[in-house]
Design a protein around this motif. Structure first.
Motif, short mmCIF file in Angstrom:
data_model
loop_
_atom_site.label_atom_id
_atom_site.label_comp_id
_atom_site.label_asym_id
_atom_site.label_seq_id
_atom_site.Cartn_x
_atom_site.Cartn_y
_atom_site.Cartn_z
N LEU A 1 -44.23 37.50 43.33
CA LEU A 1 -44.49 38.59 44.50
C LEU A 1 -45.54 37.95 45.30
N THR B 1 -40.28 37.08 48.87
CA THR B 1 -40.10 37.74 47.78
C THR B 1 -40.75 39.04 47.72
N ALA B 2 -41.77 39.26 48.19
CA ALA B 2 -42.43 40.75 47.90
C ALA B 2 -41.63 41.58 48.97
#
Length: 486
Positions: free
Chosen positions: A249, A254-255
């Motif tokens: 993350l 991705t986060a």
């Protein structure tokens, strides 16, 4: 993609179809189950929420089980467990047995998506991951199209039990295909120890959070669950072999993808509960009509998904996903504006097409954007984290919308949803405007959550950023494994 990758993607899509179909068909059966078992809507809804919770509970062990037993064995075992539990669910003799067998289904099905996603993404280079993810998105097209309509036909003309028995022939066929298509495990797999304490923190934590959202007087349960999840997160940063590698993350894409998926899944699947209830409770039409009304939206979602997910390989995901979420928000707001007790079904179908187009340009494209730049050894953890967030959001959205719908039905009509479902035709016609107002009020919640998802999507990369060389390599065993052991 080469023919072998396409065959692999098609097989994994078949496994994913089981999970999607089992989610969509149950929504149509809820009113019948309320009457069949003489239970409240909140109780019967745990047949869906319990299934979703079980999916979440088993998700954290996906990466560990794949490393310990191999993805072939893990995937086929999960598939067999899901198929057997489907048979048992159709045999349920009361609502308690129904919920228990649905939990067993979730425990089997929970491993299919993360393990299958890791296998698929490791089988192709990063710049082809959008095309592969579009194949994994095929269940999003087939499941909502076939599931509700077939479930409606079975509920109206056969038995609700056949809704669950539908999974048995599909599961058996998938097991036979899997034995042929999934490669044998590679030698020298990394035998990671299971982070038992991490598992004991995460699974109860998620369960308590969703339980806290399921009704009044349970706020303490939600707080306790959130505390357990927080301890899990803090501990995972300090142990050598955590249950999940949450450092994925730290990657901005991705986060941002995780936040977008969580908010949007909560809104979309929560709203999915409302449509069938509107058709059957407010309008008094059969379950078949509810299934048929869902077809235009499902078709729009599936077709758009096939195009939009491939476009993520060529264009900035922020642009594609932003347009998708905006379309879904627009459709939901428009539905709130026009819905009453007599809104023509063609109007509702047209609005569903707009919403479905937005959904198709959001969920799978976000998942692709969140994982495509990661090295192979991080894909299993990223896929697991994203699946945990989405499944938790689905359960939370279902519980939240159920609670709001029950509240607004009581406020407008002075009835529970279960009592409204039992009204005679004349009494239903008299209460229809109040019941429609309750549905309209409830849909405001998904609209707000979708707007929050749009804000989260603004953190996705502006540029392409896709590695166009060979698949990213790593010295870890996970990276060097064959596609069948990713």
């Amino acid at each position: 993609m080469d023919p072998a990758a396409r065959r692999l993607g098609g097989f994994l899509a078949l496994g994913g179809l089981l999970v999607v179909v089992d989610t969509t068909v149950v929504v149509v059966t809820v009113p019948r189950l309320v009457r069949e078992f003489d239970a409240s809507l909140t109780t019967v809804q745990w047949a869906t929420a319990g299934y979703a919770l079980a999916l979440v509970a088993v998700l954290p062990i996906a990466a560990w089980a794949s490393a310990r037993f191999g993805t072939r064995a893990t995937y086929l075992t999960a598939l067999a467990a899901f198929t057997g539990a489907s048979l048992l669910t159709g045999l349920a003799w009361n609502v308690g047995a129904l919920i228990a067998f649905r939990v067993l289904q979730g425990l089997g099905g929970g491993l299919l998506n993360p393990v299958g996603t890791a296998i698929a993404l490791s089988a192709v280079p990063p710049h082809r991951r959008g095309a592969m993810m579009s194949m994994l998105g095929l269940p999003v097209l087939v499941g909502p199209l076939a599931g509700p309509l077939l479930a409606g036909l079975l509920v109206d003309h056969a038995s609700w039990r056949w809704v669950f028995w539908l999974n048995v022939p599909i599961g058996v066929a998938a097991l036979l295909l899997g034995r042929r298509l999934l490669p044998a495990p590679a030698a020298g797999r990394e035998r990671l120890p299971l982070d038992v304490l991490g598992l004991l923190l995460l699974s109860p934590g998620v369960t308590l959070v969703v339980l806290g959202l399921s009704g009044s007087g349970l706020a303490l349960a939600a707080v306790a669950g959130a505390a357990l999840v927080a301890v899990f997160v803090l501990r995972s940063r300090r142990v050598a072999a955590p249950l999940l590698r949450l450092d994925v993350l730290r990657e901005r894409a991705t986060a941002a993808g995780a936040a977008t998926v969580a908010l949007f899944a909560c809104a979309y699947f929560g709203a999915g509960l409302v449509g069938p209830l509107y058709v059957q409770v407010v309008r008094g039409d059969p379950a078949t009509a509810a299934g048929a009304l869902s077809l235009p939206q499902a078709l729009a979602t599936g077709l758009t998904l096939q195009v939009a997910t491939r476009l993520v390989d060529r264009y900035p995901p922020r642009r594609i996903v932003g347009l998708g979420v905006a379309a879904a928000v627009s459709g939901t707001v428009l539905l709130v504006a026009v819905l009453d007790a007599h809104t023509p079904y063609p109007v509702l179908a047209a609005i569903g097409v707009l919403t479905g187009t937005g959904v198709g340009a959001t969920i799978m494209p976000v998942m692709t954007a969140a994982t495509r730049a990661l090295p192979a050894d991080r894909i299993p953890s990223a896929a697991t984290v994203l699946n945990i967030l989405s499944q938790t959001a689905i359960a939370a959205g279902t519980a939240l919308v159920t609670a709001v719908l029950s509240w607004r039905t009581g406020a407008h009509a002075g009835l529970t949803v279960g009592a409204a479902a039992e009204l005679a035709p004349g009494a239903r016609a008299a209460q229809a405007p109040a019941l429609a107002a309750a549905v309209r009020d409830t849909l405001v919640v998904p609209a707000v959550l979708m707007a929050a998802a749009w804000l989260a999507s603004r953190r996705l990369p502006r540029a392409d950023g896709v590695p166009h060389g060979p698949t990213v390599t790593s010295h870890s065993p996970a990276a060097s494994a064959s596609p069948g052991d990713a």
